[in-house]
Motif scaffolding. Structure first.
Motif, PDB file in Angstrom:
ATOM      1  N   GLN A   1       0.832  -1.205   0.000  1.00 16.81           N
ATOM      2  CA  GLN A   1       0.000   0.000   0.000  1.00 16.81           C
ATOM      3  C   GLN A   1       0.864   1.252   0.000  1.00 16.81           C
ATOM      4  O   GLN A   1       0.582   2.227  -0.721  1.00 16.81           O
ATOM      5  CB  GLN A   1      -0.929   0.009   1.214  1.00 16.81           C
ATOM      6  N   LYS A   2       1.909   1.246   0.775  1.00 20.53           N
ATOM      7  CA  LYS A   2       2.827   2.390   0.835  1.00 20.53           C
ATOM      8  C   LYS A   2       3.459   2.637  -0.533  1.00 20.53           C
ATOM      9  O   LYS A   2       3.589   3.778  -0.987  1.00 20.53           O
ATOM     10  CB  LYS A   2       3.912   2.128   1.885  1.00 20.53           C
TER      11      LYS A   2
ATOM     12  N   ASP B   1       0.764   4.041  -2.973  1.00 19.95           N
ATOM     13  CA  ASP B   1       0.458   5.445  -2.656  1.00 19.95           C
ATOM     14  C   ASP B   1       1.536   6.391  -3.176  1.00 19.95           C
ATOM     15  O   ASP B   1       1.269   7.579  -3.404  1.00 19.95           O
ATOM     16  CB  ASP B   1       0.300   5.615  -1.142  1.00 19.95           C
TER      17      ASP B   1
ATOM     18  N   LYS C   1      -5.463   3.937 -10.303  1.00 17.52           N
ATOM     19  CA  LYS C   1      -4.866   3.533  -9.028  1.00 17.52           C
ATOM     20  C   LYS C   1      -5.734   2.464  -8.353  1.00 17.52           C
ATOM     21  O   LYS C   1      -6.940   2.655  -8.161  1.00 17.52           O
ATOM     22  CB  LYS C   1      -4.727   4.731  -8.086  1.00 17.52           C
TER      23      LYS C   1
ATOM     24  N   LYS D   1      -7.884   0.470  -5.940  1.00 22.54           N
ATOM     25  CA  LYS D   1      -8.634   0.908  -4.769  1.00 22.54           C
ATOM     26  C   LYS D   1      -8.568  -0.123  -3.646  1.00 22.54           C
ATOM     27  O   LYS D   1      -8.864   0.187  -2.496  1.00 22.54           O
ATOM     28  CB  LYS D   1     -10.092   1.179  -5.166  1.00 22.54           C
TER      29      LYS D   1
END
Length: 353
Positions: A309-310, A313, A323, A325
């Protein structure tokens, strides 16, 4: 079928009359991969004009189709002409002979008079190999694990699965000629070629081989007319951008297209962006969403969601709706026998749990 007088296996000249003995010997005494080669050689010299070949099953259920031996010979000759493969040239077979790519390496050797070397199909096909070869074929995983030794294969064709950006970048530093191929079992492997590390070619496109005519249908999908290798016109589910009668860009599979908020997204394009940042196996898909119709999800094999996730992002190249979700983690992807990820099966397994 005629066998070129220069055909040899690991330096031993093999005539048509020798093939039956060689085939039986490989079946009786060989390793598992050699038994499959032996079975293929016996099938090749029988009286039948066709050969049964399994499809990989990456986009649907695996099936068996019949291919004409004469058309497989035509395909081999087209490859030989394109790559200027002369009798006596050396070739490496590191793919299983159970699928079309491995079978065609053997047929090219027999038709063109190549000296073919047999190694067990593995993720590290050049491990322990010190010889150099004029020609070879690999899947991307094998390429990724062989980058420091790829110069040993002077002309290398790569197919069977998408090639990541990291592999494309790495190939630019390899002192050989590597090519991405486009094709399928129904077209007897490749009908188009794209150079990957030609220093003079930037953003190279696929170029079709001679005697292949391409059009698109009303879906924007590629239609292949190649009478020398297929009696029927092959209608694909591959969305392409035609640049000329002989050149095209591959955009992605129609079956994979995600309609998110009315915008059609190609997972393959999004994967190309993400592949610059993630090394672990992954794919992008669409799942039902009440608001958007479909939403983009990232499916990752055996990884930590927080770390992924990092990374996601931090990516700035995504266009509208691209992107992911949601990030889904699979302990292990569903794959075909040839190693291709089965997207729909893997996704279904995750969502069912």
């Amino acid at each position: 079928m005629k066998i070129h007088p220069s055909f040899s296996i690991q330096g031993r000249t093999i005539s048509f009359d020798d093939l039956k003995e060689v085939g039986y010997s490989l079946i009786k005494e060989g390793e598992e991969f050699e038994k499959h080669i032996g079975e293929f050689l016996l099938d090749w010299i029988d009286d039948l004009p066709t050969l049964s070949v399994k499809t990989s099953g990456s986009t649907g259920a695996p099936k068996t189709i019949l291919l004409k031996k004469e058309q497989m010979v035509n395909s081999a000759r087209a490859t030989g002409n394109y790559f200027n493969l002369k009798p006596g040239a050396t070739a490496l077979l590191c793919l299983p002979a159970t699928y079309i790519a491995g079978k065609m390496m053997l047929i090219r050797a027999m038709v063109l008079g190549l000296n073919i070397y047999l190694v067990p199909p593995s993720s590290y096909p050049l491990e322990g190999i010190t010889d150099s070869f004029d020609f070879g074929a690999m899947v991307p995983l094998q390429v990724s694990n062989s980058l420091s030794k790829l110069h040993q294969i002077h002309k290398l064709i790569i197919g069977g699965a998408p090639i990541s950006n990291s592999i494309r970048e790495a190939l630019k530093g390899v002192e050989n000629s590597s090519y991405e191929t486009y094709g399928m079992t129904e077209t007897i492997t490749h009908i188009a070629i794209k150079p990957l590390n030609d220093k003079e070619v930037e953003d190279a496109t696929f170029t079709v081989l001679p005697n292949v005519e391409l059009t698109t249908d009303d879906r924007g999908c590629l239609v292949i007319n190649a009478p020398e290798i297929s009696d029927e016109t092959v209608v694909t589910n591959d969305v392409v951008q035609m640049l000329s009668k002989t050149k095209f860009n591959w955009l992605g599979r129609l079956d994979n297209v995600i309609n998110s908020g009315g915008v059609k997204l190609h997972p393959e394009h999004i994967e190309k962006v993400i592949s610059n940042y993630i090394d672990t196996p992954f794919f992008v898909a669409g799942i039902t969403d009440n608001e958007l119709g479909q939403k983009v999800v990232l499916v990752v094999e055996d990884a930590e969601i927080k770390d992924i996730q990092k990374t996601i992002d931090g990516i700035s190249e995504f266009k509208k709706f691209e992107k992911p979700k949601t990030i889904l983690i699979a302990k292990e992807f569903q794959r075909t026998d040839s190693g291709k990820i089965q997207r729909s099966k893997t996704l279904h397994q995750i969502l069912k749990l």
